[in-house]
Design an enzyme around this catalytic site. Structure first.
Site, PDB file in Angstrom:
ATOM      1  CG  PHE A 145      -1.846   1.254   1.131  1.00 19.91           C
ATOM      2  CD1 PHE A 145      -2.996   1.214   0.356  1.00 19.91           C
ATOM      3  CD2 PHE A 145      -1.526   2.431   1.786  1.00 19.91           C
ATOM      4  CE1 PHE A 145      -3.822   2.334   0.261  1.00 19.91           C
ATOM      5  CE2 PHE A 145      -2.342   3.550   1.694  1.00 19.91           C
ATOM      6  CZ  PHE A 145      -3.489   3.508   0.929  1.00 19.91           C
ATOM      7  CG  ASP A 230       5.881   3.806   1.553  1.00 19.35           C
ATOM      8  OD1 ASP A 230       5.848   4.549   2.557  1.00 19.35           O
ATOM      9  OD2 ASP A 230       4.907   3.652   0.795  1.00 19.35           O
ATOM     10  CE  LYS A 259      -0.302   7.116   6.255  1.00 18.67           C
ATOM     11  NZ  LYS A 259      -1.461   7.893   5.813  1.00 18.67           N
TER      12      LYS A 259
END
Length: 404
Positions: A145, A230, A259
């Site tokens: 994801f 990531d 984030k």
């Protein structure tokens, strides 16, 4: 008298009526928050065990981050990268130092960081490695994801995220996550990068086999391929180290961050790499109107300074041990398996008991907010400011839900 539309049932109905249904939220309407606690419009309190998918690593409204935002709001919020503002250099320098890299490229969202990483890897492949024009490929993992742009969903293996959004972007090869032999076999002379999550979050906090990440690093070095990590969910203290790759002593060529970098206040993301990689970009080739804006840089610099103390990494390690010990005690009592590192856990519930969604609804009724994924799997990612007592409370509520 309080307008009934502001109470939970009315607010939920209005949200469903006027919003595209791209999410299926729990029927709770949050009005305020502090630390690890949320309060809804009906004054009910909930323990936050999701932390905005790690965007709230430092909790809601951390005093130092709020102070930095307030101070910057009174001075300057946006210029453009056409000019240099007084918050930019400190942010870029301090983040580069935290990452151990030469350069950073600030953006906004995690998906933008991934898109930036893809573009930089391809450009590096053409200009440095010598891949023929238009032939670059990137190796990715099943269960990944990385975001929801059309390019990113092109190499997703989640049909909910991918279906009906084609035609899809070519240039990606998907291999099983954790299978080093398959990854090595997929690399050819036109491969410019391997793009992986060191721990797969959306898939259910899946930790790869021991030795996998060092093996990826070795193969990438031997084959002249960039290792792009990531760390948008796994990084910035979540797993007990600044970056999840550190657990196995691995340093990627490129970090993708987001984030938690915005402190739960503003969207901030970044790509960090050395000059021989990020230096391929020249003016006019890539950018973002809001990327690296003054407000974002002021908040994110304070985030970097919080991380530089090591306090939050230590909290994640120590409190993560408490969380995982509590969760492991429930295996065989409604839980099938527990995975994760630090204050990050994926829980597989016995599917004969309930779905993940049902578990989240029952936890919500007990004042704990979590998120399901893929059927009967839950993810727990509380803010790193959580206490031992609050961890024990969350585990106790889960135990009660599993006991029926």
């Amino acid at each position: 008298m309080v307008d009934d539309r502001l109470r939970t049932p009315g607010a939920v109905r209005d949200a469903e009526r006027y919003t595209a249904h791209n999410y299926h939220p729990l029927p709770v309407v949050i009005a305020s928050a502090e630390g690890v606690w949320l309060t809804d419009v009906d004054d009910r309190r909930y323990l936050d065990c999701l932390a905005g998918y790690s965007a709230l690593n430092f909790g809601h409204r951390h005093p130092r981050l709020i102070a930095a935002a307030h101070a910057q709001l009174d001075k300057l919020t946006l210029t453009s990268r056409a000019f240099v503002h007084d918050q930019f250099a400190d942010f870029c320098r301090e983040l580069a130092e935290l990452c151990g890299k030469d350069l950073v490229l600030p953006m906004n969202t995690g998906a933008e960081a991934v898109e930036t990483g893809v573009k930089v890897a391809r450009k590096w492949g053409y200009q440095v490695k010598g891949v023929p024009a238009g032939q670059a490929n990137i190796v990715v993992a099943e269960g990944n994801f990385h975001g929801r742009t059309t390019t990113i969903v092109s190499f997703s293996t989640d049909e909910d995220a991918r279906a009906d959004f084609g035609p899809y972007t070519p240039g990606f090869t998907v291999v099983p996550y954790g299978d080093l032999d398959a990854l090595a076999a997929a690399i050819d002379e036109n491969t410019v990068a391997v793009l992986l999550e060191p721990i797969q979050g959306e898939q259910g906090v899946v930790v790869p086999p021991e030795g996998y990440l060092p093996g990826v690093r070795r193969v990438c070095t031997e084959r002249n391929v960039l290792f792009v990590a990531d760390e948008i969910q796994s990084g910035l203290g979540r797993t007990g180290t600044t970056f999840a790759c550190e657990h196995e002593g691995v340093v990627p060529d490129m970090y993708l961050l987001g984030k938690a970098l915005g402190g739960g206040i503003v969207p901030v993301s970044a790509v960090a790499a050395n000059a021989d990689v990020l230096g391929v970009l020249k003016p006019g080739q890539h950018g973002s109107t809001f990327g690296g804006n003054p407000l974002a840089c002021a908040v994110a610099t304070e985030v970097v300074r919080l991380l530089a103390t090591g306090e939050f990494q230590r909290r994640s390690t120590e409190l993560g041990e408490r969380l995982h010990a509590g969760l492991q005690s429930l295996v065989g009592k409604g839980l099938v398996a527990v995975r994760g590192r630090g204050l990050w856990a994926g829980l597989d519930i016995d599917p004969t008991l309930m779905t993940g969604r049902q578990a989240c609804e029952r936890l919500m009724e007990r004042g704990v907010l979590a998120k399901d994924t893929h059927g009967s799997t839950l993810r727990l990612a509380p803010p790193l400011v959580i206490t031992v007592e609050e961890i024990d409370h969350a585990v106790a509520q889960l135990a009660a839900v599993l006991a029926g």
